[in-house]
Design a protein around this motif. Structure first.
Motif, PDB file in Angstrom:
ATOM      1  N   PHE A   1       0.843  -1.183   0.000  1.00  8.63           N
ATOM      2  CA  PHE A   1       0.000   0.000   0.000  1.00  8.63           C
ATOM      3  C   PHE A   1       0.883   1.240   0.000  1.00  8.63           C
ATOM      4  CE2 PHE A   1      -2.584  -3.265   2.123  1.00  8.63           C
ATOM      5  CZ  PHE A   1      -3.688  -3.260   1.289  1.00  8.63           C
ATOM      6  N   SER A   2       0.564   2.183  -0.875  1.00  4.20           N
ATOM      7  CA  SER A   2       1.327   3.418  -0.942  1.00  4.20           C
ATOM      8  C   SER A   2       0.927   4.341   0.205  1.00  4.20           C
ATOM      9  CB  SER A   2       1.074   4.123  -2.281  1.00  4.20           C
ATOM     10  OG  SER A   2      -0.294   4.457  -2.409  1.00  4.20           O
ATOM     11  N   SER A   3       1.844   5.240   0.564  1.00  2.00           N
ATOM     12  CA  SER A   3       1.503   6.243   1.572  1.00  2.00           C
ATOM     13  C   SER A   3       0.436   7.170   1.005  1.00  2.00           C
ATOM     14  CB  SER A   3       2.746   7.056   1.940  1.00  2.00           C
ATOM     15  OG  SER A   3       3.728   6.224   2.506  1.00  2.00           O
ATOM     16  N   PRO A   4      -0.654   7.386   1.726  1.00  3.96           N
ATOM     17  CA  PRO A   4      -1.739   8.202   1.176  1.00  3.96           C
ATOM     18  C   PRO A   4      -1.373   9.677   1.097  1.00  3.96           C
ATOM     19  CG  PRO A   4      -2.234   7.553   3.425  1.00  3.96           C
ATOM     20  CD  PRO A   4      -0.987   6.830   3.048  1.00  3.96           C
ATOM     21  N   ARG A   5      -1.999  10.351   0.146  1.00  3.64           N
ATOM     22  CA  ARG A   5      -1.973  11.802   0.056  1.00  3.64           C
ATOM     23  C   ARG A   5      -3.399  12.286   0.312  1.00  3.64           C
ATOM     24  NH1 ARG A   5       2.248  13.979  -4.499  1.00  3.64           N
ATOM     25  NH2 ARG A   5       4.095  13.026  -3.550  1.00  3.64           N
ATOM     26  N   ALA A   6      -3.567  13.582   0.495  1.00  9.40           N
ATOM     27  CA  ALA A   6      -4.895  14.099   0.827  1.00  9.40           C
ATOM     28  C   ALA A   6      -5.221  15.322  -0.017  1.00  9.40           C
ATOM     29  CB  ALA A   6      -4.984  14.454   2.310  1.00  9.40           C
ATOM     30  N   LEU A   7      -6.507  15.502  -0.257  1.00 16.03           N
ATOM     31  CA  LEU A   7      -7.049  16.702  -0.886  1.00 16.03           C
ATOM     32  C   LEU A   7      -8.117  17.278   0.036  1.00 16.03           C
ATOM     33  CD1 LEU A   7      -7.703  18.713  -3.201  1.00 16.03           C
ATOM     34  CD2 LEU A   7      -9.204  16.928  -4.160  1.00 16.03           C
ATOM     35  N   VAL A   8      -7.983  18.554   0.384  1.00 17.52           N
ATOM     36  CA  VAL A   8      -9.003  19.251   1.146  1.00 17.52           C
ATOM     37  C   VAL A   8      -9.731  20.201   0.198  1.00 17.52           C
ATOM     38  CG1 VAL A   8      -9.515  20.722   3.122  1.00 17.52           C
ATOM     39  CG2 VAL A   8      -7.578  19.140   3.222  1.00 17.52           C
ATOM     40  N   LEU A   9     -11.038  20.052   0.106  1.00 18.78           N
ATOM     41  CA  LEU A   9     -11.838  20.874  -0.798  1.00 18.78           C
ATOM     42  C   LEU A   9     -12.112  22.227  -0.137  1.00 18.78           C
ATOM     43  CD1 LEU A   9     -14.350  18.121  -1.933  1.00 18.78           C
ATOM     44  CD2 LEU A   9     -12.361  18.968  -3.188  1.00 18.78           C
ATOM     45  N   ALA A  10     -11.573  23.282  -0.744  1.00 19.87           N
ATOM     46  CA  ALA A  10     -11.636  24.598  -0.106  1.00 19.87           C
ATOM     47  C   ALA A  10     -11.981  25.706  -1.093  1.00 19.87           C
ATOM     48  CB  ALA A  10     -10.291  24.907   0.566  1.00 19.87           C
ATOM     49  N   ALA A  11     -12.650  25.376  -2.190  1.00 16.55           N
ATOM     50  CA  ALA A  11     -12.885  26.354  -3.248  1.00 16.55           C
ATOM     51  C   ALA A  11     -14.175  27.150  -3.081  1.00 16.55           C
ATOM     52  CB  ALA A  11     -12.903  25.655  -4.615  1.00 16.55           C
ATOM     53  N   GLY A  12     -15.081  26.702  -2.235  1.00 16.43           N
ATOM     54  CA  GLY A  12     -16.411  27.287  -2.173  1.00 16.43           C
ATOM     55  C   GLY A  12     -16.471  28.654  -1.513  1.00 16.43           C
ATOM     56  N   GLU A  13     -17.524  29.412  -1.828  1.00 14.85           N
ATOM     57  CA  GLU A  13     -17.696  30.757  -1.302  1.00 14.85           C
ATOM     58  C   GLU A  13     -18.312  30.772   0.091  1.00 14.85           C
ATOM     59  OE1 GLU A  13     -19.476  33.635  -3.861  1.00 14.85           O
ATOM     60  OE2 GLU A  13     -18.693  32.702  -5.674  1.00 14.85           O
ATOM     61  N   GLY A  14     -19.134  29.799   0.419  1.00 14.52           N
ATOM     62  CA  GLY A  14     -19.768  29.784   1.730  1.00 14.52           C
ATOM     63  C   GLY A  14     -20.774  30.900   1.906  1.00 14.52           C
ATOM     64  N   THR A  15     -21.679  31.035   0.934  1.00  9.40           N
ATOM     65  CA  THR A  15     -22.625  32.158   0.954  1.00  9.40           C
ATOM     66  C   THR A  15     -23.536  32.134   2.178  1.00  9.40           C
ATOM     67  OG1 THR A  15     -24.096  30.864  -0.480  1.00  9.40           O
ATOM     68  CG2 THR A  15     -22.629  32.440  -1.557  1.00  9.40           C
ATOM     69  N   ARG A  16     -23.842  30.954   2.704  1.00  4.09           N
ATOM     70  CA  ARG A  16     -24.740  30.882   3.864  1.00  4.09           C
ATOM     71  C   ARG A  16     -24.084  31.407   5.141  1.00  4.09           C
ATOM     72  NH1 ARG A  16     -27.046  25.173   4.839  1.00  4.09           N
ATOM     73  NH2 ARG A  16     -24.937  24.538   4.211  1.00  4.09           N
ATOM     74  N   LEU A  17     -22.755  31.531   5.129  1.00  3.50           N
ATOM     75  CA  LEU A  17     -22.043  32.010   6.309  1.00  3.50           C
ATOM     76  C   LEU A  17     -21.675  33.491   6.220  1.00  3.50           C
ATOM     77  CD1 LEU A  17     -19.629  29.096   7.310  1.00  3.50           C
ATOM     78  CD2 LEU A  17     -21.697  29.874   8.477  1.00  3.50           C
ATOM     79  N   ARG A  18     -22.182  34.177   5.211  1.00  3.26           N
ATOM     80  CA  ARG A  18     -21.926  35.619   5.158  1.00  3.26           C
ATOM     81  C   ARG A  18     -22.585  36.319   6.357  1.00  3.26           C
ATOM     82  NH1 ARG A  18     -22.733  36.580  -1.379  1.00  3.26           N
ATOM     83  NH2 ARG A  18     -20.727  35.671  -1.968  1.00  3.26           N
ATOM     84  N   PRO A  19     -21.942  37.362   6.924  1.00  5.43           N
ATOM     85  CA  PRO A  19     -20.795  38.098   6.384  1.00  5.43           C
ATOM     86  C   PRO A  19     -19.428  37.516   6.723  1.00  5.43           C
ATOM     87  CG  PRO A  19     -21.562  39.142   8.379  1.00  5.43           C
ATOM     88  CD  PRO A  19     -22.508  38.008   8.113  1.00  5.43           C
ATOM     89  N   LEU A  20     -19.351  36.404   7.460  1.00  5.43           N
ATOM     90  CA  LEU A  20     -18.050  35.832   7.813  1.00  5.43           C
ATOM     91  C   LEU A  20     -17.207  35.506   6.584  1.00  5.43           C
ATOM     92  CD1 LEU A  20     -18.830  33.365  10.742  1.00  5.43           C
ATOM     93  CD2 LEU A  20     -17.305  35.342  10.822  1.00  5.43           C
ATOM     94  N   THR A  21     -17.862  35.135   5.492  1.00  7.89           N
ATOM     95  CA  THR A  21     -17.123  34.710   4.305  1.00  7.89           C
ATOM     96  C   THR A  21     -17.003  35.796   3.241  1.00  7.89           C
ATOM     97  OG1 THR A  21     -19.186  33.726   3.477  1.00  7.89           O
ATOM     98  CG2 THR A  21     -17.652  32.269   4.630  1.00  7.89           C
ATOM     99  N   LEU A  22     -17.301  37.025   3.575  1.00  3.49           N
ATOM    100  CA  LEU A  22     -17.138  38.098   2.603  1.00  3.49           C
ATOM    101  C   LEU A  22     -15.670  38.331   2.256  1.00  3.49           C
ATOM    102  CD1 LEU A  22     -19.753  40.749   3.827  1.00  3.49           C
ATOM    103  CD2 LEU A  22     -19.857  39.337   1.754  1.00  3.49           C
ATOM    104  N   ASP A  23     -14.793  38.043   3.223  1.00  2.00           N
ATOM    105  CA  ASP A  23     -13.373  38.309   2.985  1.00  2.00           C
ATOM    106  C   ASP A  23     -12.502  37.058   3.102  1.00  2.00           C
ATOM    107  OD1 ASP A  23     -13.634  37.894   5.679  1.00  2.00           O
ATOM    108  OD2 ASP A  23     -12.515  39.683   6.300  1.00  2.00           O
ATOM    109  N   ARG A  24     -13.139  35.882   3.094  1.00  2.00           N
ATOM    110  CA  ARG A  24     -12.350  34.649   3.234  1.00  2.00           C
ATOM    111  C   ARG A  24     -13.159  33.463   2.715  1.00  2.00           C
ATOM    112  NH1 ARG A  24     -12.127  35.088   9.573  1.00  2.00           N
ATOM    113  NH2 ARG A  24     -13.363  36.958   9.186  1.00  2.00           N
ATOM    114  N   PRO A  25     -12.477  32.403   2.251  1.00  2.00           N
ATOM    115  CA  PRO A  25     -13.186  31.175   1.874  1.00  2.00           C
ATOM    116  C   PRO A  25     -13.788  30.512   3.113  1.00  2.00           C
ATOM    117  CG  PRO A  25     -10.934  31.198   1.017  1.00  2.00           C
ATOM    118  CD  PRO A  25     -11.025  32.303   2.017  1.00  2.00           C
ATOM    119  N   LYS A  26     -14.796  29.711   2.903  1.00  2.00           N
ATOM    120  CA  LYS A  26     -15.486  29.074   4.028  1.00  2.00           C
ATOM    121  C   LYS A  26     -14.553  28.281   4.945  1.00  2.00           C
ATOM    122  CE  LYS A  26     -18.626  25.988   2.997  1.00  2.00           C
ATOM    123  NZ  LYS A  26     -19.927  25.332   2.695  1.00  2.00           N
TER     124      LYS A  26
END
Length: 260
Positions: A3-28
């Motif tokens: 088994f190879s050593s695993p790598r990881a992907l964290v999905l961080a591209a979204g705007e997070g519109t439901r968390l505005r105004p917290l996400t007005l200046d940052r990704p969710k």
């Protein structure tokens, strides 16, 4: 079987519109949980499970993430950034880093999930499944949801092999209370099946396709004492800040499984 050593992907591209105004200046994933960005907590969780090669996909306000983490070395990890000019979806984001994955097992984490899930136990389950089923390609973390009609449900047989998906069923269609918990483990062959430079979602597109092509998906139900919360709504975000304080004060060995 090696088994190879695993790598990881964290999905961080979204705007997070439901968390505005917290996400007005940052990704969710950069919203603070007790003063620390959620993404910082996620990277620490991966690092404490022995995964240090981590990709992050970027789209909305990418500089906030790159300026905070840099190359990741100050955080004990090696970061690879995947910039998306248009949102590619959960599976499209994974396809975009195929060359970087380089044949390794890939752990995919939804960036709005706060968890102390025992990733070592999930990886061990994935490897055990591979030993007995050569067609095993994906392990999904699953959790019991209180509101089955509001999520996509996952059905499986007695061996844990997934055999059914149903998005947001009507009350009379509910057949389980298990849903995707937001952490996936997959073999690199899965990435070959995802179209390049195209929006593609694991739940909507890839998982049904895997079942049709004969590749196996298995479900791993998270233990009852696991903390897992999608912080995507103001109510859940407030809940996370209240509850994570108690979790964060626990000794580190009780929060995370040691690397194998």
């Amino acid at each position: 079987m090696r088994f190879s050593s695993p790598r990881a992907l964290v999905l961080a591209a979204g705007e997070g519109t439901r968390l505005r105004p917290l996400t007005l200046d940052r990704p969710k994933p950069m919203v603070p949980i007790n003063g620390k960005p959620l993404l910082d907590i996620t990277l620490g969780w991966l690092r404490n499970h022995g995964i240090r090669d981590i990709a992050i996909n970027l789209h909305y306000k990418p500089h906030v993430i790159t300026q905070y983490f840099g190359d990741g070395k100050a955080f004990g990890v090696n970061l690879h950034y995947s910039r998306e000019t248009t949102i590619l979806g959960t599976a499209g984001a994974a396809r975009a880093i195929k060359d970087w994955v380089d044949g390794s097992t890939l752990v995919l984490v939804y960036g709005d999930v706060l968890t102390d899930l025992d990733l070592r136990a999930m990886l061990n389950f994935h490897r055990d499944v591979q030993r007995r089923d050569p067609s095993a390609a994906v392990t999904m973390s699953l959790y019991h949801v209180p509101n089955p009609t509001e999520v996509g449900l996952v059905g499986m047989n007695e061996t844990g092999k997934v055999n059914r998906f149903l998005e947001k069923p009507k009350p009379e269609e509910v057949f389980t209370d298990l849903a995707n918990a937001g952490v996936l483990i997959m073999e690199p062959d899965v990435l070959d099946l995802i179209p390049e430079n195209t929006f593609c979602d694991f739940g909507l597109h890839v998982f049904p396709m895997l079942l049709r092509t004969g590749l196996s998906i298995y479900g791993w139900v998270i233990p009852d004492n696991t903390y897992l919360l999608d912080i995507g709504s103001p109510e859940k975000y407030a809940q996370a800040n209240q509850e994570w304080t108690a979790r964060a004060t626990q000794p580190i060995e009780t929060q995370f499984a040691a690397p194998k």
